[in-house]
Write an enzyme that holds these catalytic residues in place. Sequence first.
Site, PDB file in Angstrom:
ATOM      1  N   ARG A   1      -4.422   2.054   2.770  1.00 28.11           N
ATOM      2  CA  ARG A   1      -3.501   1.797   1.642  1.00 28.11           C
ATOM      3  C   ARG A   1      -3.988   2.619   0.454  1.00 28.11           C
ATOM      4  O   ARG A   1      -4.552   2.101  -0.493  1.00 28.11           O
ATOM      5  CB  ARG A   1      -3.474   0.297   1.328  1.00 28.11           C
ATOM      6  CG  ARG A   1      -2.269  -0.121   0.556  1.00 28.11           C
ATOM      7  CD  ARG A   1      -2.647  -0.875  -0.691  1.00 28.11           C
ATOM      8  NE  ARG A   1      -3.644  -0.171  -1.486  1.00 28.11           N
ATOM      9  CZ  ARG A   1      -4.156  -0.612  -2.605  1.00 28.11           C
ATOM     10  NH1 ARG A   1      -3.835  -1.775  -3.067  1.00 28.11           N
ATOM     11  NH2 ARG A   1      -5.032   0.090  -3.310  1.00 28.11           N
TER      12      ARG A   1
ATOM     13  N   TYR B   1      -9.017  11.961 -10.597  1.00 27.70           N
ATOM     14  CA  TYR B   1      -8.691  10.666  -9.986  1.00 27.70           C
ATOM     15  C   TYR B   1      -7.187  10.437 -10.106  1.00 27.70           C
ATOM     16  O   TYR B   1      -6.417  11.383 -10.087  1.00 27.70           O
ATOM     17  CB  TYR B   1      -9.575   9.546 -10.579  1.00 27.70           C
ATOM     18  CG  TYR B   1      -9.657   8.404  -9.619  1.00 27.70           C
ATOM     19  CD1 TYR B   1     -10.228   8.577  -8.360  1.00 27.70           C
ATOM     20  CD2 TYR B   1      -9.085   7.174  -9.921  1.00 27.70           C
ATOM     21  CE1 TYR B   1     -10.231   7.561  -7.422  1.00 27.70           C
ATOM     22  CE2 TYR B   1      -9.094   6.148  -8.981  1.00 27.70           C
ATOM     23  CZ  TYR B   1      -9.670   6.350  -7.728  1.00 27.70           C
ATOM     24  OH  TYR B   1      -9.657   5.345  -6.796  1.00 27.70           O
TER      25      TYR B   1
ATOM     26  N   ASN C   1       1.393   1.377 -10.562  1.00 26.14           N
ATOM     27  CA  ASN C   1       1.168   2.828 -10.589  1.00 26.14           C
ATOM     28  C   ASN C   1       1.948   3.490  -9.465  1.00 26.14           C
ATOM     29  O   ASN C   1       2.294   2.818  -8.488  1.00 26.14           O
ATOM     30  CB  ASN C   1      -0.325   3.114 -10.367  1.00 26.14           C
ATOM     31  CG  ASN C   1      -1.166   2.576 -11.489  1.00 26.14           C
ATOM     32  OD1 ASN C   1      -0.873   2.759 -12.650  1.00 26.14           O
ATOM     33  ND2 ASN C   1      -2.234   1.881 -11.123  1.00 26.14           N
TER      34      ASN C   1
ATOM     35  N   LYS D   1     -13.649   8.522  -6.770  1.00 22.52           N
ATOM     36  CA  LYS D   1     -14.144   7.316  -7.437  1.00 22.52           C
ATOM     37  C   LYS D   1     -15.640   7.441  -7.740  1.00 22.52           C
ATOM     38  O   LYS D   1     -16.099   7.064  -8.816  1.00 22.52           O
ATOM     39  CB  LYS D   1     -13.904   6.117  -6.526  1.00 22.52           C
ATOM     40  CG  LYS D   1     -13.975   4.836  -7.257  1.00 22.52           C
ATOM     41  CD  LYS D   1     -12.738   4.023  -6.978  1.00 22.52           C
ATOM     42  CE  LYS D   1     -12.554   2.971  -8.025  1.00 22.52           C
ATOM     43  NZ  LYS D   1     -11.353   2.197  -7.821  1.00 22.52           N
TER      44      LYS D   1
ATOM     45  N   GLU E   1     -12.709  -0.051  -0.900  1.00 26.41           N
ATOM     46  CA  GLU E   1     -11.656   0.614  -1.677  1.00 26.41           C
ATOM     47  C   GLU E   1     -10.434   0.920  -0.811  1.00 26.41           C
ATOM     48  O   GLU E   1     -10.567   1.479   0.279  1.00 26.41           O
ATOM     49  CB  GLU E   1     -12.234   1.935  -2.236  1.00 26.41           C
ATOM     50  CG  GLU E   1     -11.272   2.758  -3.038  1.00 26.41           C
ATOM     51  CD  GLU E   1     -11.061   2.222  -4.445  1.00 26.41           C
ATOM     52  OE1 GLU E   1     -11.892   1.425  -4.922  1.00 26.41           O
ATOM     53  OE2 GLU E   1     -10.049   2.576  -5.065  1.00 26.41           O
ATOM     54  N   ASP E   2      -9.280   0.571  -1.320  1.00 27.00           N
ATOM     55  CA  ASP E   2      -8.002   0.939  -0.699  1.00 27.00           C
ATOM     56  C   ASP E   2      -7.890   0.538   0.776  1.00 27.00           C
ATOM     57  O   ASP E   2      -7.387   1.307   1.603  1.00 27.00           O
ATOM     58  CB  ASP E   2      -7.732   2.447  -0.884  1.00 27.00           C
ATOM     59  CG  ASP E   2      -7.222   2.726  -2.301  1.00 27.00           C
ATOM     60  OD1 ASP E   2      -7.093   1.762  -3.086  1.00 27.00           O
ATOM     61  OD2 ASP E   2      -6.955   3.886  -2.634  1.00 27.00           O
TER      62      ASP E   2
ATOM     63  N   ASP F   1     -12.853  -3.227  -5.528  1.00 24.87           N
ATOM     64  CA  ASP F   1     -12.362  -2.865  -6.868  1.00 24.87           C
ATOM     65  C   ASP F   1     -10.868  -3.151  -7.045  1.00 24.87           C
ATOM     66  O   ASP F   1     -10.432  -3.505  -8.136  1.00 24.87           O
ATOM     67  CB  ASP F   1     -12.634  -1.387  -7.149  1.00 24.87           C
ATOM     68  CG  ASP F   1     -12.344  -1.052  -8.602  1.00 24.87           C
ATOM     69  OD1 ASP F   1     -12.923  -1.722  -9.478  1.00 24.87           O
ATOM     70  OD2 ASP F   1     -11.510  -0.171  -8.868  1.00 24.87           O
ATOM     71  N   ASP F   2     -10.094  -3.005  -5.967  1.00 25.13           N
ATOM     72  CA  ASP F   2      -8.648  -3.251  -6.080  1.00 25.13           C
ATOM     73  C   ASP F   2      -8.382  -4.704  -6.452  1.00 25.13           C
ATOM     74  O   ASP F   2      -7.407  -5.011  -7.134  1.00 25.13           O
ATOM     75  CB  ASP F   2      -7.942  -2.929  -4.752  1.00 25.13           C
ATOM     76  CG  ASP F   2      -8.270  -1.521  -4.296  1.00 25.13           C
ATOM     77  OD1 ASP F   2      -8.041  -0.589  -5.075  1.00 25.13           O
ATOM     78  OD2 ASP F   2      -8.801  -1.357  -3.180  1.00 25.13           O
TER      79      ASP F   2
HETATM   80  P1  NAD Z   1      -0.453  -5.072  -2.610  1.00 26.95           P
HETATM   81  O1  NAD Z   1       0.282  -4.332  -1.583  1.00 26.95           O
HETATM   82  O2  NAD Z   1      -1.677  -5.820  -2.234  1.00 26.95           O
HETATM   83  O3  NAD Z   1       0.548  -6.137  -3.310  1.00 26.95           O
HETATM   84  C1  NAD Z   1       1.877  -5.892  -3.656  1.00 26.95           C
HETATM   85  C2  NAD Z   1       2.551  -7.237  -3.881  1.00 26.95           C
HETATM   86  O4  NAD Z   1       3.851  -7.007  -4.439  1.00 26.95           O
HETATM   87  C3  NAD Z   1       2.764  -8.067  -2.621  1.00 26.95           C
HETATM   88  O5  NAD Z   1       2.452  -9.414  -2.885  1.00 26.95           O
HETATM   89  C4  NAD Z   1       4.270  -7.955  -2.348  1.00 26.95           C
HETATM   90  O6  NAD Z   1       4.803  -9.128  -1.755  1.00 26.95           O
HETATM   91  C5  NAD Z   1       4.789  -7.813  -3.762  1.00 26.95           C
HETATM   92  N1  NAD Z   1       6.117  -7.203  -3.823  1.00 26.95           N
HETATM   93  C6  NAD Z   1       6.574  -6.102  -3.176  1.00 26.95           C
HETATM   94  N2  NAD Z   1       7.871  -5.890  -3.483  1.00 26.95           N
HETATM   95  C7  NAD Z   1       8.219  -6.856  -4.356  1.00 26.95           C
HETATM   96  C8  NAD Z   1       9.410  -7.169  -5.040  1.00 26.95           C
HETATM   97  N3  NAD Z   1      10.500  -6.423  -4.889  1.00 26.95           N
HETATM   98  N4  NAD Z   1       9.415  -8.246  -5.839  1.00 26.95           N
HETATM   99  C9  NAD Z   1       8.316  -9.004  -5.998  1.00 26.95           C
HETATM  100  N5  NAD Z   1       7.158  -8.752  -5.385  1.00 26.95           N
HETATM  101  C10 NAD Z   1       7.117  -7.698  -4.566  1.00 26.95           C
HETATM  102  O7  NAD Z   1      -0.748  -4.022  -3.746  1.00 26.95           O
HETATM  103  P2  NAD Z   1      -1.808  -4.163  -4.958  1.00 26.95           P
HETATM  104  O8  NAD Z   1      -3.098  -3.572  -4.583  1.00 26.95           O
HETATM  105  O9  NAD Z   1      -1.810  -5.570  -5.439  1.00 26.95           O
HETATM  106  O10 NAD Z   1      -1.161  -3.189  -6.047  1.00 26.95           O
HETATM  107  C11 NAD Z   1       0.086  -3.511  -6.632  1.00 26.95           C
HETATM  108  C12 NAD Z   1       0.368  -2.558  -7.783  1.00 26.95           C
HETATM  109  O11 NAD Z   1      -0.586  -2.745  -8.806  1.00 26.95           O
HETATM  110  C13 NAD Z   1       0.324  -1.070  -7.403  1.00 26.95           C
HETATM  111  O12 NAD Z   1       1.395  -0.401  -7.990  1.00 26.95           O
HETATM  112  C14 NAD Z   1      -0.958  -0.605  -8.022  1.00 26.95           C
HETATM  113  O13 NAD Z   1      -0.866   0.746  -8.426  1.00 26.95           O
HETATM  114  C15 NAD Z   1      -1.080  -1.498  -9.228  1.00 26.95           C
HETATM  115  N6  NAD Z   1      -2.481  -1.614  -9.671  1.00 26.95           N
HETATM  116  C16 NAD Z   1      -2.774  -1.364 -10.970  1.00 26.95           C
HETATM  117  C17 NAD Z   1      -4.085  -1.427 -11.413  1.00 26.95           C
HETATM  118  C18 NAD Z   1      -4.407  -1.187 -12.843  1.00 26.95           C
HETATM  119  O14 NAD Z   1      -3.519  -1.095 -13.644  1.00 26.95           O
HETATM  120  N7  NAD Z   1      -5.655  -1.084 -13.226  1.00 26.95           N
HETATM  121  C19 NAD Z   1      -5.104  -1.729 -10.515  1.00 26.95           C
HETATM  122  C20 NAD Z   1      -4.774  -1.996  -9.182  1.00 26.95           C
HETATM  123  C21 NAD Z   1      -3.449  -1.939  -8.770  1.00 26.95           C
END
Ligand code: NAD
Length: 505
Positions: free
Chosen positions: A108, A55, A362, A126, A197-198, A220-221
């Site tokens: 995504r 994964y 990530n 997954k 997912e994604d 899940d996201d």
């Molecule tokens: P997403 O695209 O839905 O959201 C990203 C957000 O970040 C948006 O609101 C965007 O406006 C904001 N953003 C982008 N650039 C920015 C900046 N320079 N300053 C402030 N805000 C900014 O993505 P997501 O699904 O919410 O995922 C976001 C991150 O979280 C990814 O890196 C993902 O890997 C991580 N994530 C971690 C876990 C975990 O740790 N278990 C789980 C899910 C997602």
Amino acid sequence: MSTLLEQSTRVMENIRKRGADLEKYVDMLSLLDRNETLFYRVVIDHIEELMPIIYTPVVGAGCQLYAHLFRRSRGLFITKREKGRIREVLRNWPQKNVRVIVVTDGQRILGLGDLGASGMGIPVGKLSLYTACGGIPPDATLPIMLDVGTNNPALLADPLYLGTNERRIEGAEYDELVAEFVSAVQEIFPKALLQFEDFANHNAFRLLKQYRDKVRCFNDDIQGTASVTLSGLFSAGRITKRRLVDDKILFHGAGEAAIGIGDLVVGAMMADGLTKSEALSRCWFVDSKGLVDSARADLQDHKKPYAHAHTHGPVPDLLAAVKALKPTALIGVSGQAAQFTREIVEAMSRLNERPLIFALSNPTANAECTAEEAYSWSDGRAIFASGSPFAPVVLNGRAFVPGQGNNAYIFPGVGLGVVASGARRVTDEMFSAAARALAKLVTEEDLAKGALFPPLTKVREISARIAEAVSEVCYARGLACVPRPADLRKAIEAAQYQPEYKDYV
Ligand code: NAD
């Protein structure tokens, strides 16, 4: 003839000889195609070593090169050409008792953007974790790609690309295809849990809102991420001696992960006595355009409940937001690297004896700060969690073990609980219960080292406990389709798939 254990030892010997992680990934997928039982034995027995291979992060590279690495198809691809006969396509799947479906449209994939049909590696990976970590039988899982095209020019230009070589369908055409798919699943696999997912941000929120009260589904996201993070906040509270309702959380990012966490935190705070407006006011967000507040006219629907009025004047950046809002916790989910600067971590450490610093973006290269930075810039006072794994850190002779907020702690157990109880819907209350169940499994020894999560090696036991907690909610709310067994825990453990050769003694 070798025993399963001998074969497993041989597989690991060969995997470890491989230089590149991507080669290990290909080896593992080939093993899955060749000998499913052995694949799961190996993964279960080496979960910490192999989860990053099968994964994230390695599956990301696997998806990027999907069309070039392709050996054998797994799962179902549904395109616009199947419109009007998606039921038929599902009926052709050889397994009839499908219980967990992971579906994506590839728009995504992790932090890698639009990978179109090449994103199939994600549902496959997954679901292998649903089996390895949760114990869902492999023949009860079904990976599905809604291949609705791609807007990725590199894929469209790649002669080996396996998906529909056209730009994405959108609007009504997209919605109709998804609607037919969801209703076909209800008819052909009425007992299946559907996990989105994604999907890209705009579709993820919309589809969840549209279907969560109608069918057995979750995203899940949004919800899994929220649950594991809430669990981290509960565990952190055991260190700070603060209740969740006493926290003020500043999120960097306001997308699927951030709003998902915010919504679940608000629910948990309300369950602990706050009114909705009090709970909402404990959560603040900074997105790519600055602080989310009531002065903004450009906000998408999912951000609007958190657009608070304030009297802080202009808040141009994250540091200014920390100084103005004085949060107890900072959660990074923007996907942007190195956003938690030394100044920001120091400001958090001036405001709090034990600042909560969760750098969840990530892969590792995108983390808001490293574990070492969080500990050293806070003089070892930060309570740190990350999205990608970080090695233990030694600071002034003291060892810290950073916790990884891995969704794999949550979704396999939620899936197992939903399957065990036959839950008709998947509710936020179930994700809160999962968060509490996970937090309960963190020992005092884990906390003393700074780890907010139990070791991943216990994930099958963790999944069984989460499944029990989810089932309890299901029975309490009248959502179950399966009669409650006399001993719920035992019944759940007994239902967990074990990779064994049936005829070999
Ligand atoms: P997403 O695209 O839905 O959201 C990203 C957000 O970040 C948006 O609101 C965007 O406006 C904001 N953003 C982008 N650039 C920015 C900046 N320079 N300053 C402030 N805000 C900014 O993505 P997501 O699904 O919410 O995922 C976001 C991150 O979280 C990814 O890196 C993902 O890997 C991580 N994530 C971690 C876990 C975990 O740790 N278990 C789980 C899910 C997602």
